[in-house]
Scaffold this motif. Structure first.
Motif, PDB file in Angstrom:
ATOM      1  N   UNK A 130       0.763   8.839   5.849  1.00 29.76           N
ATOM      2  CA  UNK A 130       1.704   9.925   6.129  1.00 29.76           C
ATOM      3  C   UNK A 130       3.051   9.642   5.475  1.00 29.76           C
ATOM      4  N   UNK A 131       3.512   8.377   5.555  1.00 30.99           N
ATOM      5  CA  UNK A 131       4.786   8.013   4.939  1.00 30.99           C
ATOM      6  C   UNK A 131       4.740   8.227   3.430  1.00 30.99           C
ATOM      7  N   UNK A 132       3.629   7.890   2.794  1.00 31.93           N
ATOM      8  CA  UNK A 132       3.491   8.081   1.345  1.00 31.93           C
ATOM      9  C   UNK A 132       3.558   9.566   0.986  1.00 31.93           C
ATOM     10  N   UNK A 133       2.929  10.399   1.791  1.00 38.11           N
ATOM     11  CA  UNK A 133       2.966  11.848   1.549  1.00 38.11           C
ATOM     12  C   UNK A 133       4.383  12.377   1.698  1.00 38.11           C
ATOM     13  N   UNK A 134       5.101  11.916   2.731  1.00 40.95           N
ATOM     14  CA  UNK A 134       6.481  12.365   2.951  1.00 40.95           C
ATOM     15  C   UNK A 134       7.368  11.962   1.765  1.00 40.95           C
ATOM     16  N   UNK A 135       7.197  10.735   1.271  1.00 47.08           N
ATOM     17  CA  UNK A 135       7.980  10.274   0.114  1.00 47.08           C
ATOM     18  C   UNK A 135       7.677  11.129  -1.114  1.00 47.08           C
ATOM     19  N   UNK A 157       0.833  -1.205   0.000  1.00 49.43           N
ATOM     20  CA  UNK A 157       0.000   0.000   0.000  1.00 49.43           C
ATOM     21  C   UNK A 157       0.867   1.253   0.000  1.00 49.43           C
ATOM     22  N   UNK A 158       1.980   1.215   0.741  1.00 48.93           N
ATOM     23  CA  UNK A 158       2.882   2.371   0.806  1.00 48.93           C
ATOM     24  C   UNK A 158       3.483   2.673  -0.559  1.00 48.93           C
ATOM     25  N   UNK A 159       4.005   1.646  -1.233  1.00 53.79           N
ATOM     26  CA  UNK A 159       4.630   1.844  -2.549  1.00 53.79           C
ATOM     27  C   UNK A 159       3.600   2.333  -3.561  1.00 53.79           C
ATOM     28  N   UNK A 160       2.432   1.703  -3.550  1.00 54.65           N
ATOM     29  CA  UNK A 160       1.376   2.084  -4.508  1.00 54.65           C
ATOM     30  C   UNK A 160       0.906   3.506  -4.266  1.00 54.65           C
ATOM     31  N   UNK A 161       0.656   3.826  -3.006  1.00 52.15           N
ATOM     32  CA  UNK A 161       0.142   5.146  -2.663  1.00 52.15           C
ATOM     33  C   UNK A 161       1.199   6.228  -2.897  1.00 52.15           C
ATOM     34  N   UNK A 162       2.464   5.942  -2.571  1.00 53.55           N
ATOM     35  CA  UNK A 162       3.532   6.912  -2.822  1.00 53.55           C
ATOM     36  C   UNK A 162       3.658   7.194  -4.316  1.00 53.55           C
ATOM     37  N   UNK A 163       3.579   6.138  -5.134  1.00 56.07           N
ATOM     38  CA  UNK A 163       3.626   6.339  -6.584  1.00 56.07           C
ATOM     39  C   UNK A 163       2.480   7.197  -7.078  1.00 56.07           C
ATOM     40  N   UNK A 164       1.277   6.937  -6.543  1.00 55.85           N
ATOM     41  CA  UNK A 164       0.114   7.733  -6.938  1.00 55.85           C
ATOM     42  C   UNK A 164       0.274   9.179  -6.499  1.00 55.85           C
ATOM     43  N   UNK A 165       0.769   9.390  -5.284  1.00 57.47           N
ATOM     44  CA  UNK A 165       0.968  10.755  -4.788  1.00 57.47           C
ATOM     45  C   UNK A 165       1.996  11.499  -5.636  1.00 57.47           C
ATOM     46  N   UNK A 166       3.026  10.802  -6.092  1.00 58.13           N
ATOM     47  CA  UNK A 166       4.051  11.433  -6.938  1.00 58.13           C
ATOM     48  C   UNK A 166       3.440  11.860  -8.265  1.00 58.13           C
TER      49      UNK A 166
END
Length: 241
Positions: A159-164, A13-22
């Motif tokens: 929160x971690x995804x947003x920070x990334x 979920x972190x990797x997927x969400x971080x990619x989407x946020x980017x």
């Protein structure tokens, strides 16, 4: 706080969400570059870092207040039989601001900015740039925060995804800004992107959904054509010298 983060499900979920946020942050990078490029060169990097840092804090605050954010989807009033929610108002306002901002920047680029101002004007522009970055990030963040809640169950993952995503923005905002500053035609392209994003936000605010893929494809294709033009011009200059 982080003990529940390192499970396979949360990491995915972190990797997927971080990619989407980017990906969703592409609009934000363009806006940050356009706003900070109006500042004196010596203060651009500081303004970018401060603006994006404050935007990250604001985005996390929105995430922590997600119950209020989700409440924005509730209808506030009706216009011609169409329900209007708080989210719609925010998106419409943000879209109108981007249209006005891009039009103003294009006018300045073609006609020249007004003269006068001095140090007070520079300080005001610096503060104004920070405020604009933070406020527009709130507009851009609405959908990404709502998406984050739908994709992840763990607040720490969100929160971690947003920070990334913000770290990636900080990494690329500088090089993108320097490239845009060095090429006037790319600056005009960036203003055009802001117009496109402004129209997209207004359409979303009026419940006329446009797939972001179309927006990003148009931006990528325009950049590809511009890179080809830059390469041709560079080759022409080399041949002439």
């Amino acid at each position: 706080m982080f003990e529940g983060l390192w499970t396979l499900e949360n990491l995915i979920a972190l990797v997927t969400l971080a990619g989407l946020e980017i990906v969703l942050g592409i609009d934000n990078i363009v806006f940050v570059v356009v706003v900070t490029n109006k500042l004196p060169e010596a203060s651009r990097d500081t303004a970018r870092r401060l603006g994006i840092g404050l935007a990250m804090v604001t985005r996390i605050a929105l995430l922590l207040a997600i119950s209020a954010i989700m409440g924005l989807t509730a209808p506030l009033f009706t216009v011609f039989g169409h329900a209007v929610s708080g989210r719609d108002v925010v998106l419409l306002t943000g879209g109108l601001f981007l249209l006005a901002k891009a039009t103003h920047e294009i006018h300045d680029k073609l006609e020249g900015p007004p003269t006068g101002g001095g140090a007070a004007r520079a300080a005001h522009s610096y503060a104004g740039a920070i405020v604009q970055i933070v406020l527009l990030d709130m507009v851009f963040s609405l959908d990404s925060v709502i998406t984050a809640v739908g994709m992840a169950q763990h607040l720490t993952v969100m929160i971690a995804a947003i920070v990334i995503a913000v770290a990636v923005m900080l990494l690329f905002a500088g090089p993108v800004s320097r490239f845009v500053s060095a090429h006037p035609t790319v600056q005009m392209l960036a203003f055009s992107f802001l117009l496109l994003v402004g129209i997209f936000l207004m359409a979303e605010g009026m419940h006329k959904h446009i797939d972001r893929g179309y927006i990003y494809f148009a931006m990528a294709f325009s950049l590809f054509v511009e890179f080809m033009n830059l390469k041709v011009r560079k080759r022409g200059k080399a041949a002439a010298s």
